[in-house]
Design a protein around this motif. Structure first.
Motif, mmCIF file in Angstrom:
data_model
loop_
_atom_site.group_PDB
_atom_site.id
_atom_site.type_symbol
_atom_site.label_atom_id
_atom_site.label_comp_id
_atom_site.label_asym_id
_atom_site.label_seq_id
_atom_site.Cartn_x
_atom_site.Cartn_y
_atom_site.Cartn_z
ATOM 1 N N ARG A 1 6.117 8.814 8.680
ATOM 2 C CA ARG A 1 4.869 8.244 8.304
ATOM 3 C C ARG A 1 4.325 7.115 8.716
ATOM 4 N N ASN B 1 -12.586 -4.643 13.999
ATOM 5 C CA ASN B 1 -12.158 -4.497 15.221
ATOM 6 C C ASN B 1 -12.996 -4.167 16.329
ATOM 7 N N LEU C 1 -6.630 4.260 15.939
ATOM 8 C CA LEU C 1 -7.948 5.005 16.057
ATOM 9 C C LEU C 1 -9.062 4.169 15.612
ATOM 10 N N ARG C 2 -8.827 3.204 14.667
ATOM 11 C CA ARG C 2 -9.999 2.455 14.242
ATOM 12 C C ARG C 2 -10.182 1.117 14.637
ATOM 13 N N GLY C 3 -9.503 1.318 16.228
ATOM 14 C CA GLY C 3 -9.845 -0.013 16.935
ATOM 15 C C GLY C 3 -8.785 -1.015 16.977
ATOM 16 N N ASN D 1 -4.098 14.140 5.723
ATOM 17 C CA ASN D 1 -3.552 13.767 4.538
ATOM 18 C C ASN D 1 -4.137 12.177 4.584
ATOM 19 N N SER D 2 -5.028 12.061 3.427
ATOM 20 C CA SER D 2 -5.591 10.616 3.322
ATOM 21 C C SER D 2 -4.498 9.435 3.054
ATOM 22 N N ARG E 1 -12.718 6.351 21.127
ATOM 23 C CA ARG E 1 -12.457 6.314 19.681
ATOM 24 C C ARG E 1 -13.360 5.477 18.864
ATOM 25 N N GLN F 1 -0.943 5.460 14.054
ATOM 26 C CA GLN F 1 -2.080 6.099 14.696
ATOM 27 C C GLN F 1 -3.530 5.994 13.969
ATOM 28 N N ALA F 2 -3.487 5.787 12.882
ATOM 29 C CA ALA F 2 -4.615 5.678 11.969
ATOM 30 C C ALA F 2 -5.286 4.257 12.222
ATOM 31 N N LEU G 1 -4.334 10.854 21.350
ATOM 32 C CA LEU G 1 -3.047 10.492 20.791
ATOM 33 C C LEU G 1 -1.857 11.239 21.211
ATOM 34 N N GLN H 1 -5.537 15.724 18.284
ATOM 35 C CA GLN H 1 -4.979 14.549 18.776
ATOM 36 C C GLN H 1 -5.147 14.591 20.176
ATOM 37 N N ARG I 1 -9.976 4.092 24.229
ATOM 38 C CA ARG I 1 -10.337 2.901 23.193
ATOM 39 C C ARG I 1 -11.963 3.112 22.980
ATOM 40 N N ARG J 1 0.759 -1.145 -0.191
ATOM 41 C CA ARG J 1 0.185 0.023 -0.028
ATOM 42 C C ARG J 1 0.816 1.269 -0.138
ATOM 43 N N PHE K 1 -11.934 10.493 13.538
ATOM 44 C CA PHE K 1 -10.849 11.521 13.257
ATOM 45 C C PHE K 1 -10.497 11.354 11.680
ATOM 46 N N PHE L 1 -8.004 12.296 8.962
ATOM 47 C CA PHE L 1 -6.573 12.919 9.027
ATOM 48 C C PHE L 1 -6.575 14.185 7.751
ATOM 49 N N ARG M 1 2.487 7.854 11.744
ATOM 50 C CA ARG M 1 0.982 8.419 11.645
ATOM 51 C C ARG M 1 -0.043 7.259 11.057
ATOM 52 N N VAL M 2 0.564 6.391 10.400
ATOM 53 C CA VAL M 2 -0.336 5.466 9.918
ATOM 54 C C VAL M 2 -0.658 4.361 10.923
ATOM 55 N N ASP N 1 -2.112 9.069 4.762
ATOM 56 C CA ASP N 1 -1.671 8.405 6.155
ATOM 57 C C ASP N 1 -2.865 7.525 6.825
ATOM 58 N N GLN N 2 -3.967 7.857 6.227
ATOM 59 C CA GLN N 2 -5.185 6.932 6.804
ATOM 60 C C GLN N 2 -5.544 5.764 6.259
ATOM 61 N N LEU N 3 -5.384 5.531 4.996
ATOM 62 C CA LEU N 3 -5.689 4.419 4.160
ATOM 63 C C LEU N 3 -4.528 3.446 4.231
ATOM 64 N N MET O 1 -8.546 12.736 20.935
ATOM 65 C CA MET O 1 -8.443 11.491 20.545
ATOM 66 C C MET O 1 -7.612 10.830 21.204
ATOM 67 N N ILE P 1 -7.927 -9.111 12.021
ATOM 68 C CA ILE P 1 -8.931 -10.002 11.514
ATOM 69 C C ILE P 1 -9.380 -9.752 10.265
ATOM 70 N N GLY Q 1 -12.244 -0.981 10.500
ATOM 71 C CA GLY Q 1 -12.869 -0.567 11.908
ATOM 72 C C GLY Q 1 -13.990 -1.512 12.300
#
Ligand SMILES: Nc1ncnc2c1ncn2[C@@H]1O[C@H](COP(=O)(O)OP(=O)(O)OP(=O)(O)O)[C@@H](O)[C@H]1O
Ligand SMILES: Nc1ncnc2c1ncn2[C@@H]1O[C@H](COP(=O)(O)OP(=O)(O)OP(=O)(O)O)[C@@H](O)[C@H]1O
Ligand SMILES: [Mg+2]
Ligand SMILES: [Mg+2]
Lengths: 250, 243, 202, 243
Positions: free
Chosen positions: A200, B111, A210-212, B91-92, B82, A206-207, B57, B52, B79, A153, B87, B89, A203-204, B94-96, B55, A218, B108
């Motif tokens: 990075r 989890n 944040l999503r549990g 910059n996407s 959250r 952290q992401a 962080l 942050q 937890r 990714r 949240f 971000f 930060r990833v 970093d999130q995907l 959340m 799983i 999500g």
């Protein structure tokens, strides 16, 4: 840019589940890699060539791939006939070429290309994402699968970051040469890319948190195997079996 | 009548960046339940930092974060928080982190204990709600910037949070995607807090504005947000249009 | 730096695969989920390094930087390298599944070895750091080339000369790897020293 | 009297993004010698693309780039061009790669053949000119956004170009740094072309404006730039303030 050009397509091969491609790919590769018979490797090369044709790759791209993989084979062709030794020789201008050397080089060329064709037909027609999941289903450790999928990714992001830095260097008059300045510059470009990746990662992570995410991954179920998948698997396994059996008949 | 405690509350939050002497945020008090809030302020004033902290962080030097009246003390409390707060971000990329869109959106819910089938169903539904039907098997890194942003929003919405914290969501969006996002945010049930420099965007999605000035969180005057004009919440400070 | 399929014999292939499996298992054991992102991203960065071509003489070579990865990740470099090579195999069809074991061992083995033995020097003076960087790059490349030549030779004694030529042709690459690793270590020490002093190597 | 050819000229430039059918830019003609130009236009209209074509980073489908009347044909020609034109990226993080500020600023002069001493001297002087004295040994990666932008500008100025192409230079700058940048740009001898969404910024630094509309580069009416108001050069198209 890094791409998966062969994975874009809609042929029968592209639509198969990664698992039913991984197993026969492994079987054919093993047979070809371990065989020392010209008949097996030659037939294998033809068969995998047929499979490759059926998967309809882009011809220009295919040619380039074949060339780049055959650089090592070319190296063998330049060295083995001269260095392999053996009793029988073939006079060639003022050189004595080793017949055994030529034989081995031919064999390796057949094997290498047969395996390449098989790879392009069976594996390159899936995305890395689906191959990763296929491998996990087939028993690859889960952490390794996630390592594979996560780095897959981020690969593109990191590569583009590097390319942008390289472009900045080019705009400032940087011309690569055999010099310490060049090596230092490449180190700086790569070092900066590394620093950015390292940050990075934070930060990833952290992401994910944040999503549990709390340490167990799983998997989301993958599509079921269909009848065509089983049929495909059986056909190719049968072909590989016949290939492996050739030495016993001849 | 019993008044419910606010969904989220900040009490006396003070935070200093590591290595700096003066605090970035000082004694911040804030609470929100079901409002739509915009947060503006100059670069580096601590907007992202504030998110942050909420959340969990970043840990503040002093002060508490409360969820529905309960003080969040440790990672385990956060937890829980959250699950309620999503949240987005700045910059996407970093999130995907999953290869395909469906996997990323389902991450999500899985989890949070959904079965794979439920997670799949929730994800498909969420994507549909954002007009991303048919994106399930797309490879995330191949999406355009705007599509990435929407998928990142989907990964958060699939966890069914009560409040969204969005960090510069309209950044780098082309005009159509931006309009689409405004429509989506207006239609969503969730409350939200949006950091943005894009005042038009805030005017169409928020009912009031906050800003961070001199380390404090300040509520802007009510009328400012409703004018579609060129408004200057930073008052007399030198300011910047655009960007 | 890849042996293509078809050159090696069964015992060598199996030996390589088994040792790689062991190395990867150890690496994964020591890797907890908090660090999986760091290792993933470094694995991807390592892949990107292999796309960087630097000039050498009239031609150019691509970087490997296994030694650097070993310095940064210790045992974690093993799975990271396996993953990067697997990605290469899938993207470019260099060295496929069957030789993956041997190829990974050739690169990751020396990387981990050099990384673990040289990383204590990173905490020292600037000179020591530079030395550690250069040696990590140079030695891991040297050992990798040696292992590669060895694997070919073990498969077929007739390959002796080819193996020697292969080893010799890697000499300039070892120097480049040494220099670049040294410069990158210097860069990291100045820009973000935490990366070098992380307690992630075990 | 001999009229000199313009420093930079574009002739019939047409460019399509890979994978798109309709061209992004169509038959663009433009020339500039010593002017201060602003370039505006909605997101994705091709402003950055135009700069990349001028610098030889993208090859147009049709048309030519000319430097002082000479057609730029290959990479070698563009190397010459890149000594005369300095390109400031939208994102400074993409532009800075040396460990320290001094090394980064000296990188260009070194590549252009200066001796290390000369390069150092030029760099120190350039930094001083931008009010960055004392920054020489700072680590570029750790600078604030505004500082990075100014250092990126220094890396370009140290190559002593004749024309600056600045891609959204005021983006992500806080008000003070922005004012400082305006002052710097006004004082510089070089001509420049500035892409920006920040009309105030353009009003203070440019003498006239261009925009890209319907794939064409169009010169805006003169009066628009001098009004400090909120102007809408995109006419009736949907437009976006901020961002
Ligand atoms: N890890 C860190 N270490 C030191 N300083 C930091 C760190 N993270 C942020 N900062 C500093 O904290 C300040 C606030 O950062 P923050 O990201 O919260 O600003 P922001 O209001 O979101 O700005 P922007 O509008 O640019 O996004 C900045 O000055 C930044 O340099
Ligand atoms: N490598 C690429 N492949 C395909 N499309 C691209 C590529 N680079 C840019 N584009 C597209 O080209 C268009 C113009 O991009 P460009 O960056 O020039 O816009 P811009 O005017 O600078 O916009 P902004 O104001 O957002 O910076 C966009 O629609 C973008 O999606
Ligand atoms: Mg922020
Ligand atoms: Mg742009």
């Amino acid at each position: 840019m890094i791409e998966e050009p062969f994975a874009r397509g809609t042929t029968f091969f592209h639509r198969r589940d990664a698992r039913v491609k991984l197993i026969p790919a492994l079987a054919i590769t093993l047979i070809l890699a371990l065989s020392s018979s010209f008949l097996v490797t030659g037939t294998g090369c033809i068969l995998t060539g047929v499979l490759l044709t059926l998967s309809r790759p882009d011809p220009g791209l295919l040619l380039r791939r074949i060339c780049s993989v055959n650089i090592f084979t070319l190296f063998l062709w330049f060295t083995l006939p001269l260095t392999y030794g053996g009793t029988k020789t073939l006079p060639f201008f003022f050189l004595d070429l080793s017949l055994d050397g030529i034989r081995v080089a031919t064999l390796i060329t057949l094997k290498t290309n047969g395996i390449l064709f098989c790879f392009l037909a069976l594996l390159a027609t899936s995305t890395v994402a689906s191959l990763g999941h296929g491998l996990e289903k087939l028993g690859m450790p889960r952490k390794l699968t996630f390592l594979l999928l996560f780095s897959y990714r981020q690969l593109f992001v990191i590569h583009q970051e590097y390319l942008r830095l390289q472009r900045a260097a080019r705009l400032r008059g940087f011309i690569p040469a055999n010099s310490l300045h060049t090596y230092r510059t490449y180190s700086h470009l790569f070092g900066m890319t590394l620093v950015k990746s390292w940050n990075r990662a934070e930060r990833v992570h952290q992401a994910m948190v944040l999503r549990g995410f709390n340490g167990t991954l799983i998997p989301l179920n993958q599509p079921e195997l269909r009848r065509e998948d089983y049929l495909f698997l059986a056909t190719i396994l049968l072909i590989s079996f016949l290939l492996a059996a050739i030495p016993f008949f001849c | 009548m019993i008044t419910l405690p606010p969904l989220i509350e900040l009490r006396n939050i003070t935070y200093s960046c590591p290595g700096r002497t003066s605090p970035l945020l000082k004694e911040i008090n804030f609470s929100s339940s079901k409002e739509r809030i915009g947060l503006i302020g100059p670069n580096g004033c601590g907007k992202t930092t504030l998110f942050q902290i909420i959340m969990g962080l970043l840990t503040p030097d002093k002060g508490e974060v409360l969820l529905q009246g309960r003080i969040m003390k440790d990672e385990k409390d956060f937890r829980l928080l959250r699950r309620k707060l999503g949240f987005l971000f700045q910059n996407s990329d970093d999130q995907l982190f999953s290869p395909t869109v469906l996997e990323d959106v389902a991450f999500g819910p899985l989890n949070l204990g959904s079965s794979p089938e439920e997670a799949r169903e929730i994800s498909v539904r969420t994507l549909e709600g954002l007009g991303l039907k048919g994106f399930e098997e797309r490879i995330t890194h191949r999406l355009s910037g705007g599509e990435k942003k929407l998928v990142a929003l989907a990964t958060i919405l699939s966890m069914q949070p009560d409040l969204l914290l969005l960090d510069e969501p309209s950044n780098n969006l082309d005009p159509e995607t931006r309009e689409r996002l405004i429509g989506i945010l207006k239609d969503l049930d969730q409350a939200h807090i949006i950091i943005s420099h894009d005042l038009d965007f805030l005017a169409s999605t928020c009912s009031h504005l906050y800003t961070i000035e001199d380390q404090k969180l300040i509520r802007c005057k009510a009328k400012q947000i409703h004018s579609h004009d060129h408004i200057h919440p930073y008052g007399d400070h030198p300011h910047q249009h655009g960007t | 730096m890849h042996i293509s399929e078809g050159v090696l014999t069964a015992p060598v292939l199996i030996g390589g695969a088994v040792l790689t499996a062991v190395g990867t298992t150890v690496g994964l054991k020591k890797l907890d989920y908090d660090r999986i992102m760091t290792v993933s991203l470094l694995s991807a960065t390592f892949f990107v390094a292999s796309l960087i071509h630097v000039p050498v003489g009239p031609g150019s070579v691509h970087l490997l930087l296994g030694g650097l990865l070993g310095l940064l990740l210790g045992w974690g470099a093993f799975p990271a390298i396996v993953v990067a090579l697997l990605l290469q195999a899938i993207f470019f069809q260099y060295g496929g599944i069957v030789v993956l074991g041997v190829n990974s061992l050739n690169i990751a083995g020396p990387a981990v070895l050099c990384g673990l033995s040289l990383s204590p020097l990173l905490k020292g003076s600037k000179k020591q750091r530079m030395t550690a960087g250069f040696l990590a790059g140079f030695c891991s490349m040297f050992l990798s080339a040696l292992l590669m030549a060895g694997a070919i030779f073990l498969s077929d004694q007739g390959f002796l000369h080819a193996a020697v030529i292969l080893l010799a042709s890697h000499l300039p690459i070892m120097l480049i790897e040494g220099l670049i690793t040294m410069f990158v270590v210097g860069f990291l020490a100045r820009v973000q020293p935490e990366i070098l002093s992380q307690d992630t190597r075990k």
